[in-house]
Design a protein around this motif. Structure first.
Motif, PDB file in Angstrom:
ATOM      1  N   ASP A 112      36.150  42.849  32.001  1.00  0.00           N
ATOM      2  CA  ASP A 112      35.295  42.764  33.183  1.00  0.00           C
ATOM      3  C   ASP A 112      36.145  42.370  34.384  1.00  0.00           C
ATOM      4  OD1 ASP A 112      32.785  43.423  32.038  1.00  0.00           O
ATOM      5  OD2 ASP A 112      32.663  41.417  31.168  1.00  0.00           O
ATOM      6  N   LEU A 113      35.896  43.031  35.522  1.00  0.00           N
ATOM      7  CA  LEU A 113      36.622  42.740  36.745  1.00  0.00           C
ATOM      8  C   LEU A 113      35.631  42.350  37.837  1.00  0.00           C
ATOM      9  CD1 LEU A 113      39.194  45.687  36.698  1.00  0.00           C
ATOM     10  CD2 LEU A 113      39.595  43.302  36.061  1.00  0.00           C
ATOM     11  N   PRO A 114      35.878  41.258  38.545  1.00  0.00           N
ATOM     12  CA  PRO A 114      34.956  40.831  39.597  1.00  0.00           C
ATOM     13  C   PRO A 114      35.027  41.760  40.804  1.00  0.00           C
ATOM     14  CG  PRO A 114      36.904  39.435  39.563  1.00  0.00           C
ATOM     15  CD  PRO A 114      37.016  40.336  38.376  1.00  0.00           C
ATOM     16  N   ALA A 115      34.106  41.550  41.742  1.00  0.00           N
ATOM     17  CA  ALA A 115      34.033  42.414  42.927  1.00  0.00           C
ATOM     18  C   ALA A 115      35.278  42.315  43.792  1.00  0.00           C
ATOM     19  CB  ALA A 115      32.793  42.063  43.744  1.00  0.00           C
ATOM     20  N   SER A 116      36.013  41.230  43.695  1.00  0.00           N
ATOM     21  CA  SER A 116      37.209  41.044  44.520  1.00  0.00           C
ATOM     22  C   SER A 116      38.418  41.803  43.993  1.00  0.00           C
ATOM     23  CB  SER A 116      37.538  39.556  44.624  1.00  0.00           C
ATOM     24  OG  SER A 116      37.616  38.988  43.334  1.00  0.00           O
ATOM     25  N   ILE A 117      38.234  42.599  42.934  1.00  0.00           N
ATOM     26  CA  ILE A 117      39.330  43.392  42.364  1.00  0.00           C
ATOM     27  C   ILE A 117      38.897  44.850  42.305  1.00  0.00           C
ATOM     28  CG2 ILE A 117      40.617  43.844  40.223  1.00  0.00           C
ATOM     29  CD1 ILE A 117      40.735  40.913  39.717  1.00  0.00           C
ATOM     30  N   TYR A 118      39.841  45.733  42.554  1.00  0.00           N
ATOM     31  CA  TYR A 118      39.571  47.161  42.394  1.00  0.00           C
ATOM     32  C   TYR A 118      40.733  47.814  41.642  1.00  0.00           C
ATOM     33  CZ  TYR A 118      42.855  48.191  46.244  1.00  0.00           C
ATOM     34  OH  TYR A 118      43.967  48.300  47.036  1.00  0.00           O
ATOM     35  N   ILE A 119      40.498  49.004  41.158  1.00  0.00           N
ATOM     36  CA  ILE A 119      41.538  49.793  40.501  1.00  0.00           C
ATOM     37  C   ILE A 119      41.733  51.083  41.280  1.00  0.00           C
ATOM     38  CG2 ILE A 119      41.137  48.878  38.175  1.00  0.00           C
ATOM     39  CD1 ILE A 119      39.530  51.452  37.607  1.00  0.00           C
ATOM     40  N   SER A 120      42.902  51.648  41.189  1.00  0.00           N
ATOM     41  CA  SER A 120      43.168  52.959  41.770  1.00  0.00           C
ATOM     42  C   SER A 120      42.976  54.001  40.667  1.00  0.00           C
ATOM     43  CB  SER A 120      44.591  53.020  42.333  1.00  0.00           C
ATOM     44  OG  SER A 120      44.930  54.349  42.684  1.00  0.00           O
ATOM     45  N   THR A 121      41.920  54.796  40.783  1.00  0.00           N
ATOM     46  CA  THR A 121      41.656  55.791  39.738  1.00  0.00           C
ATOM     47  C   THR A 121      42.772  56.837  39.682  1.00  0.00           C
ATOM     48  OG1 THR A 121      40.274  57.021  41.319  1.00  0.00           O
ATOM     49  CG2 THR A 121      39.162  55.469  39.845  1.00  0.00           C
ATOM     50  N   ASP A 122      43.376  57.167  40.837  1.00  0.00           N
ATOM     51  CA  ASP A 122      44.501  58.114  40.833  1.00  0.00           C
ATOM     52  C   ASP A 122      45.680  57.543  40.046  1.00  0.00           C
ATOM     53  OD1 ASP A 122      43.072  59.903  42.385  1.00  0.00           O
ATOM     54  OD2 ASP A 122      43.874  59.140  44.274  1.00  0.00           O
ATOM     55  N   GLU A 123      45.937  56.253  40.219  1.00  0.00           N
ATOM     56  CA  GLU A 123      47.031  55.617  39.495  1.00  0.00           C
ATOM     57  C   GLU A 123      46.771  55.627  37.992  1.00  0.00           C
ATOM     58  OE1 GLU A 123      49.485  51.373  39.734  1.00  0.00           O
ATOM     59  OE2 GLU A 123      47.396  51.476  40.410  1.00  0.00           O
ATOM     60  N   LEU A 124      45.544  55.300  37.585  1.00  0.00           N
ATOM     61  CA  LEU A 124      45.226  55.293  36.153  1.00  0.00           C
ATOM     62  C   LEU A 124      45.209  56.699  35.589  1.00  0.00           C
ATOM     63  CD1 LEU A 124      42.513  52.499  35.800  1.00  0.00           C
ATOM     64  CD2 LEU A 124      45.001  52.344  35.868  1.00  0.00           C
ATOM     65  N   ASP A 125      44.773  57.686  36.386  1.00  0.00           N
ATOM     66  CA  ASP A 125      44.825  59.076  35.930  1.00  0.00           C
ATOM     67  C   ASP A 125      46.261  59.496  35.635  1.00  0.00           C
ATOM     68  OD1 ASP A 125      42.097  59.293  36.136  1.00  0.00           O
ATOM     69  OD2 ASP A 125      42.120  60.308  38.080  1.00  0.00           O
ATOM     70  N   ASP A 126      47.187  59.105  36.501  1.00  0.00           N
ATOM     71  CA  ASP A 126      48.600  59.440  36.278  1.00  0.00           C
ATOM     72  C   ASP A 126      49.128  58.761  35.022  1.00  0.00           C
ATOM     73  OD1 ASP A 126      48.691  61.047  38.516  1.00  0.00           O
ATOM     74  OD2 ASP A 126      49.470  59.471  39.834  1.00  0.00           O
ATOM     75  N   LEU A 127      48.752  57.494  34.807  1.00  0.00           N
ATOM     76  CA  LEU A 127      49.206  56.790  33.606  1.00  0.00           C
ATOM     77  C   LEU A 127      48.656  57.444  32.341  1.00  0.00           C
ATOM     78  CD1 LEU A 127      48.887  53.061  34.763  1.00  0.00           C
ATOM     79  CD2 LEU A 127      50.984  54.380  34.447  1.00  0.00           C
ATOM     80  N   GLN A 128      47.415  57.912  32.403  1.00  0.00           N
ATOM     81  CA  GLN A 128      46.842  58.602  31.238  1.00  0.00           C
ATOM     82  C   GLN A 128      47.541  59.941  31.010  1.00  0.00           C
ATOM     83  OE1 GLN A 128      43.299  57.130  29.520  1.00  0.00           O
ATOM     84  NE2 GLN A 128      42.196  57.967  31.277  1.00  0.00           N
ATOM     85  N   ARG A 129      47.852  60.633  32.109  1.00  0.00           N
ATOM     86  CA  ARG A 129      48.541  61.919  31.977  1.00  0.00           C
ATOM     87  C   ARG A 129      49.918  61.725  31.346  1.00  0.00           C
ATOM     88  NH1 ARG A 129      52.100  64.147  35.255  1.00  0.00           N
ATOM     89  NH2 ARG A 129      51.625  62.630  36.891  1.00  0.00           N
ATOM     90  N   LEU A 130      50.579  60.617  31.666  1.00  0.00           N
ATOM     91  CA  LEU A 130      51.890  60.313  31.097  1.00  0.00           C
ATOM     92  C   LEU A 130      51.789  59.633  29.732  1.00  0.00           C
ATOM     93  CD1 LEU A 130      53.609  58.982  34.352  1.00  0.00           C
ATOM     94  CD2 LEU A 130      53.934  61.215  33.265  1.00  0.00           C
ATOM     95  N   LYS A 131      50.555  59.465  29.229  1.00  0.00           N
ATOM     96  CA  LYS A 131      50.287  58.838  27.933  1.00  0.00           C
ATOM     97  C   LYS A 131      50.802  57.408  27.862  1.00  0.00           C
ATOM     98  CE  LYS A 131      50.130  63.211  25.424  1.00  0.00           C
ATOM     99  NZ  LYS A 131      50.632  64.002  24.289  1.00  0.00           N
ATOM    100  N   ARG A 132      50.740  56.719  29.005  1.00  0.00           N
ATOM    101  CA  ARG A 132      51.094  55.306  29.049  1.00  0.00           C
ATOM    102  C   ARG A 132      49.857  54.421  29.076  1.00  0.00           C
ATOM    103  NH1 ARG A 132      55.036  54.990  34.070  1.00  0.00           N
ATOM    104  NH2 ARG A 132      54.742  52.758  33.659  1.00  0.00           N
ATOM    105  N   LEU A 133      48.680  55.063  29.043  1.00  0.00           N
ATOM    106  CA  LEU A 133      47.424  54.325  29.069  1.00  0.00           C
ATOM    107  C   LEU A 133      46.347  55.188  28.449  1.00  0.00           C
ATOM    108  CD1 LEU A 133      45.981  51.719  30.236  1.00  0.00           C
ATOM    109  CD2 LEU A 133      45.353  53.143  32.186  1.00  0.00           C
ATOM    110  N   ASN A 134      45.465  54.550  27.690  1.00  0.00           N
ATOM    111  CA  ASN A 134      44.292  55.222  27.130  1.00  0.00           C
ATOM    112  C   ASN A 134      43.097  54.349  27.461  1.00  0.00           C
ATOM    113  OD1 ASN A 134      42.484  56.763  25.763  1.00  0.00           O
ATOM    114  ND2 ASN A 134      43.366  56.457  23.726  1.00  0.00           N
ATOM    115  N   ALA A 135      42.335  54.755  28.482  1.00  0.00           N
ATOM    116  CA  ALA A 135      41.299  53.869  29.010  1.00  0.00           C
ATOM    117  C   ALA A 135      40.088  54.666  29.459  1.00  0.00           C
ATOM    118  CB  ALA A 135      41.846  53.048  30.179  1.00  0.00           C
TER     119      ALA A 135
END
Length: 274
Positions: A69-92
């Motif tokens: 869980d992440l509070p409202a004061s934190i965000y993620i970059s979906t483009d960054e996570l998409d790149d990590l998934q494409r490089l198989k460095r993340l499965n989320a």
């Protein structure tokens, strides 16, 4: 001599358990261990996880989901996570869109699911970013606390006995994976709902106990602007902007006069030559 006999008895008991007496030698499965650590400074940080599972869960067709869980004061970059998934460095599993420009006071909390299969040890990394807060005249910094993650397990029917009641946080509850919302919902069986294999697999998740270990608290101090400074900063910004504009105009006019003077000098020189 007495200690040697005890060691021989223990060894014999262990061999008997391995050769066929395992049904009478109950060894409880230890809760998974999750070590969490966050970068120490900056608005852009990384949550680092190190997971360790007990041997009976390793090598099976089970799957885990680490819910953060992440509070409202934190965000993620979906483009960054998409790149990590494409490089198989993340499965989320995470929201498809996150507004990265909105302030904390107008943002909403959300969750991210990190997925994998139980291994003896595994390391995961989740990049996160902190939002700015609205200016205040009462504080100069805001404390942002990140909650501890939750762990969910899903094993095939043949291996469902691996998830024992002692390991499960709520033995009477099953959870359904809600991928579009990146969360888990309690499994409420409705009348007429088809019992397909897909529904069984999607709603066969169990929340398990986890030994969460922290090197330091998951907290961050985020600077907050001074509300009383809004007026002086605005006036200073306007004055600075006008000053730079006037300087640019004066400097441009001076350059124009200098260029015209040089052109006139060249014309006069050409006339004298003729």
């Amino acid at each position: 001599m007495h200690s040697k006999r005890i060691n021989k008895c223990l060894l014999l008991t262990f061999v008997v358990c391995l050769l066929g007496g395992a049904g009478n030698c109950y060894v409880p499965i230890e809760p998974p261990i999750v070590h969490v650590e966050m970068d120490k400074a900056g608005m852009h940080r990384t949550l680092n996880y190190r997971l360790r599972f007990d041997i009976p869960l390793v090598g099976k067709d089970c799957e885990y989901m680490l819910l953060q869980d992440l509070p409202a004061s934190i965000y993620i970059s979906t483009d960054e996570l998409d790149d990590l998934q494409r490089l198989k460095r993340l499965n989320a599993i995470y929201p498809k869109f996150v507004n990265i420009e909105v302030a904390t006071e107008r943002a909403q909390p959300f969750s991210v699911l990190l997925r994998g299969t139980p291994k003896i040890t595994e390391s995961l990394a989740l990049p996160v970013h902190f939002r700015y807060h609205a200016p205040s005249d009462k504080r100069s910094a805001a404390t942002v606390a990140i909650p501890l993650p939750e762990l969910y397990l899903n094993c095939p029917m043949a291996d469902s006995a691996l998830i024992e009641n002692d390991l499960v946080a709520r033995p009477d509850k099953l959870y359904c994976l809600n991928a579009p919302e990146s969360r888990f919902d309690e499994n409420h069986v409705k009348d007429g709902q088809p019992t397909t294999m897909a529904n069984l697999e999607r709603c066969n998740w169990r929340r398990v106990h986890v030994d969460c270990q922290l090197k330091m608290p998951l907290r961050a101090e985020i600077p907050v602007g001074q509300a009383n400074a809004y007026g002086p900063v605005l006036c200073g910004t306007i004055l600075l902007g006008w000053s730079l504009a006037l300087w640019t105009i004066i400097h441009s006019m001076a350059n124009t006069r200098r260029i015209n003077q040089r052109l006139n000098e060249q014309r006069l020189l050409q006339q004298k030559v003729k």
